[in-house]
Write an enzyme that holds these catalytic residues in place. Structure first.
Site, mmCIF file in Angstrom:
data_model
loop_
_atom_site.group_PDB
_atom_site.id
_atom_site.type_symbol
_atom_site.label_atom_id
_atom_site.label_comp_id
_atom_site.label_asym_id
_atom_site.label_seq_id
_atom_site.Cartn_x
_atom_site.Cartn_y
_atom_site.Cartn_z
ATOM 1 N N ASN A 142 59.093 61.339 37.059
ATOM 2 C CA ASN A 142 59.494 59.963 36.765
ATOM 3 C C ASN A 142 60.514 59.414 37.753
ATOM 4 O O ASN A 142 60.712 58.213 37.841
ATOM 5 C CB ASN A 142 60.045 59.848 35.338
ATOM 6 N N GLN A 170 53.890 59.763 33.288
ATOM 7 C CA GLN A 170 53.850 58.905 34.490
ATOM 8 C C GLN A 170 52.545 59.067 35.268
ATOM 9 O O GLN A 170 52.342 58.408 36.286
ATOM 10 C CB GLN A 170 55.052 59.205 35.410
ATOM 11 N N SER A 190 52.760 58.354 26.749
ATOM 12 C CA SER A 190 53.553 57.272 26.178
ATOM 13 C C SER A 190 52.876 55.936 26.480
ATOM 14 O O SER A 190 52.371 55.732 27.587
ATOM 15 C CB SER A 190 54.947 57.305 26.820
ATOM 16 N N HIS A 192 54.310 52.773 26.437
ATOM 17 C CA HIS A 192 55.040 51.672 27.074
ATOM 18 C C HIS A 192 55.141 51.790 28.589
ATOM 19 O O HIS A 192 55.642 50.884 29.248
ATOM 20 C CB HIS A 192 56.427 51.492 26.435
ATOM 21 N N THR A 228 53.464 56.624 7.710
ATOM 22 C CA THR A 228 52.453 55.556 7.768
ATOM 23 C C THR A 228 52.251 55.138 9.221
ATOM 24 O O THR A 228 53.210 54.902 9.946
ATOM 25 C CB THR A 228 52.914 54.350 6.911
ATOM 26 N N CYS A 315 66.988 56.749 32.056
ATOM 27 C CA CYS A 315 67.734 57.443 31.001
ATOM 28 C C CYS A 315 69.066 57.955 31.543
ATOM 29 O O CYS A 315 70.075 57.882 30.873
ATOM 30 C CB CYS A 315 66.950 58.628 30.476
HETATM 31 N N1 PLP Z 1 58.380 61.951 30.139
HETATM 32 C C1 PLP Z 1 58.473 61.162 31.209
HETATM 33 C C2 PLP Z 1 58.008 61.674 32.538
HETATM 34 C C3 PLP Z 1 58.993 59.882 31.100
HETATM 35 O O1 PLP Z 1 59.095 59.099 32.184
HETATM 36 C C4 PLP Z 1 59.416 59.422 29.820
HETATM 37 C C5 PLP Z 1 60.035 58.083 29.673
HETATM 38 O O2 PLP Z 1 61.085 57.801 30.201
HETATM 39 C C6 PLP Z 1 59.276 60.287 28.717
HETATM 40 C C7 PLP Z 1 58.770 61.533 28.915
HETATM 41 C C8 PLP Z 1 59.687 59.847 27.335
HETATM 42 O O3 PLP Z 1 58.756 58.902 26.848
HETATM 43 P P1 PLP Z 1 59.071 57.991 25.582
HETATM 44 O O4 PLP Z 1 59.914 56.866 26.049
HETATM 45 O O5 PLP Z 1 57.711 57.515 25.111
HETATM 46 O O6 PLP Z 1 59.699 58.843 24.556
#
Ligand code: PLP
Length: 366
Positions: A142, A170, A190, A192, A228, A315
């Site tokens: 990421n 990613q 994921s 989003h 749910t 993050c």
């Molecule tokens: N793994 C990677 C490589 C990510 O880029 C992210 C998101 O920042 C995650 C895991 C975590 O995903 P989520 O935001 O859906 O918990």
């Protein structure tokens, strides 16, 4: 506003929002209810799952909706009883789950990486010869976009009788992913990150590698994940996966735009370095380091000019932590501190790139 932070999250597609709106209006029944609205919701939920299953070459009974990739990753790492071999360049969702498990006495090993962020496959083969490990590796990093060789890792895992979890967050929509084609036991996704809604994720769990549930309660998700279902989120995610897999060829254009940005940055800003540039990378991520600069300051100055991006990963950026990924790659502290992550989508343009490059040059020159 120029948005170059698509590895942090993406703007939902119009069609995704439409699918969600339809679900909110017409599918508000609880899929567990017996009446007509419940049955309609249940049917749509299973249609969404089967659509995703056919796009990913998975069985319908191998896909579980979760609240996001963090939950999927936690589920696998905490649910599997085996000693874990992972890498130093995982997302925090993996690393922090591992740290927790280690504090509870689980055996763990973290592989180092080379200057491009790639693990050593011979080392992995040697370490796993005894079998019985859970291997967990991030597919596309990421922070740098570098792609681990998941096919070879899978071959080693199978040869040495280990289970394999892949953080596919990613990589989804950036490289082809088909479970008929590659033998992994678990993969986390994921929504989003691919123009879908937030708060929805997926875990691919091979039939033969089933874990017990992480969240106990009702019998949703085949009794494996209680709660749910967020049907609008799931409908949006299913649409986002469909759009992402159908428009994979757009990655070529995104890569051209990234090459344009990287080439100009290297030519016009002295000492700027592109991280992991010699490794195979997804098309949309570029990690650039400006030695001696303060990444947080650069971000703030760019933000004041309407340009959104991240330093390292989103993050860690909030906590102003120095990137563990770049550190593992052996990058000098002076470079790590001055790192920006540019992450693109098909919505970005060359005009935006020009504005960004000019702004960064101005800021650096002041
Ligand atoms: N793994 C990677 C490589 C990510 O880029 C992210 C998101 O920042 C995650 C895991 C975590 O995903 P989520 O935001 O859906 O918990």
């Amino acid at each position: 506003m120029i948005y170059f932070d698509n590895a942090a999250t993406t703007k939902p597609h119009e069609e995704v929002l439409q699918a969600m709106y339809e679900a909110y209006i017409n599918l508000y029944g609880n899929p567990s209810s017996i009446h007509a609205l419940g049955s309609k919701a249940k049917a749509s939920l299973e249609d969404a799952r089967s659509g995703i299953a056919s796009l990913l070459g998975a069985g319908q009974d191998e896909l579980y909706f979760t609240s996001g990739a963090s939950e999927s990753i936690n589920w696998v790492l905490k649910g599997s009883p085996y000693p874990i071999i992972t890498s130093q360049v995982e997302h925090k969702a993996g690393l922090e789950s591992c740290r927790y498990l280690q504090s509870k006495g689980r055996e763990l090993m973290y592989l180092g990486v080379d200057e491009n962020g790639l693990i050593d496959l011979d080392e992995l083969d040697d370490l796993t010869k005894a079998g019985g490990f859970l291997l967990s590796f991030i597919y596309a990093n990421n922070e740098t976009g570098v792609l681990q060789d998941i096919r070879s890792i899978s071959e080693i895992a199978k040869k040495n009788k280990c289970l394999l979890h892949v953080d596919g967050v990613q990589a989804l929509g950036k490289v082809p992913i088909n479970f008929e084609d590659i033998d992994v036991d678990y993969m986390s996704f994921s929504s989003h990150k691919i123009h879908g809604p937030k708060g929805i994720g997926l875990l691919y769990m091979k039939k033969e590698a089933r874990l017990s549930s992480l969240i106990h309660g009702g019998s949703q998700e085949n009794g494996m994940r209680a709660g749910t279902e967020d049907l609008p989120g799931i409908m949006g995610f299913a649409k986002a996966i469909q759009l992402a897999t159908e428009s994979m060829d757009k990655n070529k254009d995104i890569e051209k735009l990234r090459t344009y940005i990287e080439t100009r940055l290297v030519e016009e800003i002295p000492d700027l370095k592109i991280n992991a540039s010699q490794g195979p990378r997804v098309a949309n991520i570029s990690s650039v380091s400006l030695p001696g600069q303060d990444g947080a300051r650069l971000l703030m100055m760019l933000d004041m000019r309407g340009i959104c991006l991240s330093a390292g990963s989103a993050c860690t950026a909030g906590a102003l932590e120095k990137s563990h990924v770049l550190k593992a790659m052996g990058l000098d502290q002076a470079y790590i501190g001055g790192t920006l992550r540019i992450s693109l989508s098909a919505d970005n343009t060359y005009d935006e790139a020009d504005i960004f490059i000019k702004a960064l040059k101005d800021i650096v020159n002041k």
